[in-house]
Design an enzyme around this catalytic site. Structure first.
Site, mmCIF file in Angstrom:
data_model
loop_
_atom_site.group_PDB
_atom_site.id
_atom_site.type_symbol
_atom_site.label_atom_id
_atom_site.label_comp_id
_atom_site.label_asym_id
_atom_site.label_seq_id
_atom_site.Cartn_x
_atom_site.Cartn_y
_atom_site.Cartn_z
ATOM 1 N N ASP A 1 34.904 46.945 44.522
ATOM 2 C CA ASP A 1 35.754 46.726 43.356
ATOM 3 C C ASP A 1 36.165 48.079 42.772
ATOM 4 O O ASP A 1 35.317 48.941 42.524
ATOM 5 C CB ASP A 1 34.995 45.905 42.308
ATOM 6 C CG ASP A 1 35.919 45.325 41.262
ATOM 7 O OD1 ASP A 1 36.293 44.152 41.413
ATOM 8 O OD2 ASP A 1 36.268 46.043 40.309
ATOM 9 N N ASN B 1 46.199 50.557 35.290
ATOM 10 C CA ASN B 1 47.372 49.733 35.002
ATOM 11 C C ASN B 1 47.887 49.964 33.593
ATOM 12 O O ASN B 1 49.103 50.043 33.354
ATOM 13 C CB ASN B 1 47.039 48.252 35.194
ATOM 14 C CG ASN B 1 47.110 47.823 36.649
ATOM 15 O OD1 ASN B 1 47.783 48.447 37.452
ATOM 16 N ND2 ASN B 1 46.403 46.771 36.989
ATOM 17 N N HIS C 1 51.826 48.823 36.574
ATOM 18 C CA HIS C 1 51.391 48.074 37.751
ATOM 19 C C HIS C 1 51.902 48.676 39.054
ATOM 20 O O HIS C 1 51.269 48.503 40.101
ATOM 21 C CB HIS C 1 51.848 46.622 37.646
ATOM 22 C CG HIS C 1 51.185 45.878 36.536
ATOM 23 N ND1 HIS C 1 49.819 45.881 36.355
ATOM 24 C CD2 HIS C 1 51.691 45.101 35.547
ATOM 25 C CE1 HIS C 1 49.511 45.151 35.306
ATOM 26 N NE2 HIS C 1 50.635 44.658 34.800
ATOM 27 N N ASP D 1 49.515 49.336 42.079
ATOM 28 C CA ASP D 1 49.708 48.832 43.447
ATOM 29 C C ASP D 1 49.533 49.946 44.471
ATOM 30 O O ASP D 1 48.968 49.740 45.552
ATOM 31 C CB ASP D 1 51.097 48.210 43.586
ATOM 32 C CG ASP D 1 51.213 46.867 42.887
ATOM 33 O OD1 ASP D 1 50.165 46.309 42.504
ATOM 34 O OD2 ASP D 1 52.348 46.385 42.716
ATOM 35 N N GLU E 1 41.731 43.611 42.420
ATOM 36 C CA GLU E 1 41.300 44.949 42.849
ATOM 37 C C GLU E 1 40.049 44.879 43.707
ATOM 38 O O GLU E 1 39.327 45.862 43.859
ATOM 39 C CB GLU E 1 41.042 45.841 41.626
ATOM 40 C CG GLU E 1 39.893 45.414 40.749
ATOM 41 C CD GLU E 1 40.320 44.478 39.616
ATOM 42 O OE1 GLU E 1 39.657 44.497 38.566
ATOM 43 O OE2 GLU E 1 41.301 43.739 39.784
#
Length: 339
Positions: A215, A223, A228, A232, A257
């Site tokens: 994670d 973010n 975002h 990404d 994530e």
């Protein structure tokens, strides 16, 4: 009347309290902050458990996947299908199935017609042969029958060629659909479904298996600070780093994530060594914004790693590795916890 009103008020209060409790449990279970946006999302989801939003969330979280803030923003409270959401994906698949059914039905109709033509031709040929035997033969009649036969054969060959071409095109589309159904569109890695299928296949073969749940640390902060699009890119970079370091083992994006690695043929110690190399490789990189070249800061991940016992089902092993990952994040992040 007063007593009945009191009963109704108590009943309504109890239902509201139950909904409030379920919203709180949902936010805790999904590890979501109790902010107004998340609360509103949970309220609409749980207040209408059979609605379109609930169905989309069920598809997205099937198998124990947790929702992220990005998932919630993508789903929102809109009941209309959005490109890339589970509902839109399902509708696309349904359209492909409908197309397949139509083409198969068309092929069946063609075969039925060809059989009828063949049957008629056989009957005509038998009758003509009998007539020729009775009359002593006729070259003109033989030529006519031969020409008719050749024409029907040519028509049948052309129709079969068309059917074969359509079947080949359909087969290609179905292969693409099967691949897309098992691949994460953002990172290009296998997705949760492909990972679970791979685990089932390896477990059935009796392979030695270790499962890692990874994670990204402080991903929400990435973010929030950079947007975002940058988030990404971070996910893509992490997926590439895991794939490069864990070659010959299956790396997949499980959701949000969260990434997973299926180590086969390695014991727990060897699997940890490989995963730790991946962790160090990720933390050693210095990411920068593409547009301004400004430093993004250190990107790290936490992980839980657990071996699978013989015959253990996927959910049991995943839950154990996920809990270890959670412990790693609570224990300082950028580390690996094992059984």
């Amino acid at each position: 009347m007063v007593a009945a009103k009191a009963v109704r008020m108590a009943s309504g209060s109890q239902a509201a309290r139950s909904l409030y409790d379920r919203i709180g449990e949902f936010l805790i279970d999904q590890r979501l902050d109790p902010d107004p946006a998340n609360y509103a999302f949970a309220y609409q989801l749980l207040a209408n458990p059979d609605g379109p939003l609930a169905r989309a969330v069920h598809v997205l979280t099937d198998g124990g996947v947790r929702l992220t803030r990005r998932d919630i923003e993508a789903l929102g409270c809109d009941t209309q299908p959005v490109a890339g959401t589970p509902t839109a994906v399902i509708e696309k698949a349904q359209g492909l199935v409908a197309q397949t059914q139509m083409q198969v039905e068309g092929f069946q109709d063609m075969v039925t017609a060809m059989r009828a033509e063949t049957k008629d031709f056989g009957r005509d040929l038998a009758a003509s042969a009998q007539a020729m035997r009775s009359s002593g033969g006729d070259d003109l009649e033989i030529s006519r029958i031969t020409a008719t036969m050749l024409e029907r054969v040519r028509n049948a060959e052309a129709r079969l060629e068309t059917a074969n071409r359509e079947a080949s095109e359909l087969r290609t589309k179905l292969e693409e659909a099967r691949d897309n159904a098992r691949r994460d569109p953002l990172t290009g890695l296998p997705n949760r479904r492909a990972f679970e299928e791979a685990y089932a296949a390896q477990a059935s073969a009796g392979a030695r298996i270790c499962m890692a749940v990874c994670d990204v640390d402080h991903f929400k902060s990435v973010n929030d600070r950079f947007g975002h699009v940058v988030g990404d890119r971070v996910l893509k970079a992490l997926g590439e780093a895991l794939s490069d370091t864990c070659k010959s083992h299956l790396v997949a994006r499980y959701g949000g994530e969260e990434f997973v690695v299926l180590f086969t043929g390695l014991d727990l110690r060897a699997a940890r060594e490989v995963l730790d190399r991946a962790r160090l490789a990720v933390s050693a990189k210095r990411y920068r914004l593409r547009e301004t070249d400004a430093p993004l800061g250190e990107i790290t991940f936490s992980a839980g790693l657990s071996p699978a016992a013989q015959g253990e089902v996927f959910g049991t092993v995943f839950h154990r590795a996920d809990q270890l990952c959670y412990a790693a994040k609570n224990g300082g992040r950028n580390c690996i916890r094992i059984d």
